[in-house]
Design a protein around this motif. Structure first.
Motif, PDB file in Angstrom:
ATOM      1  N   PRO A   1       0.924  -1.465  -0.429  1.00 59.41           N
ATOM      2  CA  PRO A   1      -0.125   0.186   0.203  1.00 59.41           C
ATOM      3  C   PRO A   1       0.424   1.441   0.303  1.00 59.41           C
ATOM      4  CG  PRO A   1       0.255  -0.944   2.045  1.00 59.41           C
ATOM      5  CD  PRO A   1       0.876  -2.154   1.757  1.00 59.41           C
ATOM      6  N   PRO A   2       0.430   2.477  -0.288  1.00 59.77           N
ATOM      7  CA  PRO A   2       1.054   3.734  -0.790  1.00 59.77           C
ATOM      8  C   PRO A   2       1.907   3.674   1.285  1.00 59.77           C
ATOM      9  CG  PRO A   2      -1.543   3.753  -1.114  1.00 59.77           C
ATOM     10  CD  PRO A   2      -0.986   2.235  -0.822  1.00 59.77           C
ATOM     11  N   GLU A   3       0.578   3.554   2.279  1.00 57.56           N
ATOM     12  CA  GLU A   3       1.263   3.642   3.457  1.00 57.56           C
ATOM     13  C   GLU A   3       1.835   2.553   3.998  1.00 57.56           C
ATOM     14  OE1 GLU A   3       1.747   6.895   5.009  1.00 57.56           O
ATOM     15  OE2 GLU A   3       0.872   7.818   3.214  1.00 57.56           O
ATOM     16  N   GLY A   4       2.954   1.973   4.930  1.00 57.69           N
ATOM     17  CA  GLY A   4       2.705   0.881   4.905  1.00 57.69           C
ATOM     18  C   GLY A   4       4.127   0.148   4.616  1.00 57.69           C
ATOM     19  N   TYR A   5       4.744  -1.125   4.785  1.00 57.13           N
ATOM     20  CA  TYR A   5       5.506  -1.673   4.147  1.00 57.13           C
ATOM     21  C   TYR A   5       5.111  -2.726   3.650  1.00 57.13           C
ATOM     22  CZ  TYR A   5       9.941  -5.562   4.562  1.00 57.13           C
ATOM     23  OH  TYR A   5      10.690  -5.311   3.908  1.00 57.13           O
ATOM     24  N   PHE A   6       3.953  -3.645   4.135  1.00 53.87           N
ATOM     25  CA  PHE A   6       3.083  -4.555   2.701  1.00 53.87           C
ATOM     26  C   PHE A   6       1.489  -4.103   3.650  1.00 53.87           C
ATOM     27  CE2 PHE A   6       5.188  -7.976   5.397  1.00 53.87           C
ATOM     28  CZ  PHE A   6       4.575  -8.460   5.660  1.00 53.87           C
ATOM     29  N   GLN A   7       0.855  -5.647   3.138  1.00 52.28           N
ATOM     30  CA  GLN A   7       0.119  -5.157   3.724  1.00 52.28           C
ATOM     31  C   GLN A   7      -0.700  -6.914   3.067  1.00 52.28           C
ATOM     32  OE1 GLN A   7      -3.547  -2.403   3.817  1.00 52.28           O
ATOM     33  NE2 GLN A   7      -4.376  -3.700   1.864  1.00 52.28           N
ATOM     34  N   LEU A   8      -1.321  -7.805   3.943  1.00 56.21           N
ATOM     35  CA  LEU A   8      -2.037  -9.116   3.305  1.00 56.21           C
ATOM     36  C   LEU A   8      -3.720  -9.467   3.659  1.00 56.21           C
ATOM     37  CD1 LEU A   8       0.862 -11.693   5.346  1.00 56.21           C
ATOM     38  CD2 LEU A   8       1.059 -10.683   3.292  1.00 56.21           C
ATOM     39  N   GLU A   9      -4.203  -9.733   2.626  1.00 55.58           N
ATOM     40  CA  GLU A   9      -5.800 -10.533   2.807  1.00 55.58           C
ATOM     41  C   GLU A   9      -5.621 -11.774   2.444  1.00 55.58           C
ATOM     42  OE1 GLU A   9      -9.029  -7.914   2.406  1.00 55.58           O
ATOM     43  OE2 GLU A   9      -7.960  -7.225   1.140  1.00 55.58           O
ATOM     44  N   GLY A  10      -6.382 -12.807   3.766  1.00 51.85           N
ATOM     45  CA  GLY A  10      -6.679 -12.889   2.647  1.00 51.85           C
ATOM     46  C   GLY A  10      -7.829 -13.938   4.287  1.00 51.85           C
ATOM     47  N   HIS A  11      -7.992 -15.302   4.089  1.00 48.24           N
ATOM     48  CA  HIS A  11      -9.155 -15.868   4.634  1.00 48.24           C
ATOM     49  C   HIS A  11      -8.856 -15.336   6.477  1.00 48.24           C
ATOM     50  CE1 HIS A  11      -9.700 -18.973   1.957  1.00 48.24           C
ATOM     51  NE2 HIS A  11      -8.430 -19.204   1.479  1.00 48.24           N
TER      52      HIS A  11
ATOM     53  N   GLY B   1      -7.778 -12.721   7.979  1.00 39.79           N
ATOM     54  CA  GLY B   1      -8.610 -10.892   7.928  1.00 39.79           C
ATOM     55  C   GLY B   1      -7.422 -10.235   7.108  1.00 39.79           C
ATOM     56  N   LEU B   2      -7.469  -9.302   7.767  1.00 43.37           N
ATOM     57  CA  LEU B   2      -6.021  -8.121   7.091  1.00 43.37           C
ATOM     58  C   LEU B   2      -5.480  -7.791   7.977  1.00 43.37           C
ATOM     59  CD1 LEU B   2      -5.797  -6.070   4.839  1.00 43.37           C
ATOM     60  CD2 LEU B   2      -7.413  -4.555   5.803  1.00 43.37           C
ATOM     61  N   ILE B   3      -4.278  -8.311   7.506  1.00 42.59           N
ATOM     62  CA  ILE B   3      -3.187  -7.697   8.322  1.00 42.59           C
ATOM     63  C   ILE B   3      -2.299  -6.942   7.517  1.00 42.59           C
ATOM     64  CG2 ILE B   3      -0.618  -8.751   9.184  1.00 42.59           C
ATOM     65  CD1 ILE B   3      -3.489 -10.555   9.484  1.00 42.59           C
ATOM     66  N   ARG B   4      -1.901  -5.918   8.681  1.00 38.80           N
ATOM     67  CA  ARG B   4      -0.967  -4.757   8.142  1.00 38.80           C
ATOM     68  C   ARG B   4       0.881  -4.237   8.539  1.00 38.80           C
ATOM     69  NH1 ARG B   4      -5.261   0.285   7.813  1.00 38.80           N
ATOM     70  NH2 ARG B   4      -6.356  -0.144   6.274  1.00 38.80           N
ATOM     71  N   ALA B   5       1.558  -4.472   7.642  1.00 39.54           N
ATOM     72  CA  ALA B   5       2.771  -4.571   8.213  1.00 39.54           C
ATOM     73  C   ALA B   5       3.807  -3.159   7.866  1.00 39.54           C
ATOM     74  CB  ALA B   5       3.842  -5.607   7.811  1.00 39.54           C
ATOM     75  N   ASN B   6       4.018  -2.067   8.607  1.00 43.21           N
ATOM     76  CA  ASN B   6       4.497  -1.191   9.053  1.00 43.21           C
ATOM     77  C   ASN B   6       6.298  -1.686   9.515  1.00 43.21           C
ATOM     78  OD1 ASN B   6       2.505   0.004   8.413  1.00 43.21           O
ATOM     79  ND2 ASN B   6       2.256  -0.031  10.330  1.00 43.21           N
TER      80      ASN B   6
END
Length: 152
Positions: A53-63, A65-70
């Motif tokens: 994403p524009p903000e953050g290190y990466f993002q995961l989405e799956g069964h 839920g949603l995980i954001r890594a900063n």
């Protein structure tokens, strides 16, 4: 709250913070590219979509839920490092949106990638051959997926 004085070695460890952060940033960029490739190749296995994403290190989405890594930069006396913190989208006890921390891993200024906040060293971004980096990073991918599976 009372605070202690910093040890001389800790004070000496911040002499080149800008250069150290630039070095860590190169290593973390290479790691993020590798993670993206590994998540893409394991999509059918884990069912997780990897995005940057524009903000953050990466993002995961799956069964799970949603995980954001900063990515955060820090120093604990042994030198500057990057700390990748994973947060999971959830609701708190009052039904409000929350992003609790669920796991973290580190990338040190010398290139060592730790498989958690305390280690062990998984591989070195600078000195490990590329083909070995992908094999080693699979353990990191599996650890990230396992963290995402936590209920909260």
């Amino acid at each position: 709250m009372l605070f202690d004085a910093y040890a001389e070695e800790s004070l000496n460890g911040i002499g080149h913070v800008v250069q150290d952060i630039e070095q860590v940033a190169k290593y973390t960029e290479g790691l993020r590219t590798r993670l993206s490739e590994l998540f893409t190749s394991t999509h059918s296995r884990f069912g997780v979509s990897f995005t940057v994403p524009p903000e953050g290190y990466f993002q995961l989405e799956g069964h799970f839920g949603l995980i954001r890594a900063n990515l955060l930069y820090a120093n604990e006396g042994s030198g500057t490092f990057g700390r990748v913190v994973l947060r999971k989208h959830t609701l708190d006890e009052q039904g409000r949106e929350a992003w609790p921390e669920i796991w973290a891993f580190r990338i040190l200024k010398d290139g060592d990638v730790w498989v958690s906040d305390k280690g062990p060293v998984l591989y070195n971004e600078w000195s490990t051959p590329s083909e070995h980096k992908f094999v080693a990073a699979r353990r990191l991918v599996e650890s990230i997926v396992l963290s995402a599976m936590k209920p909260r």
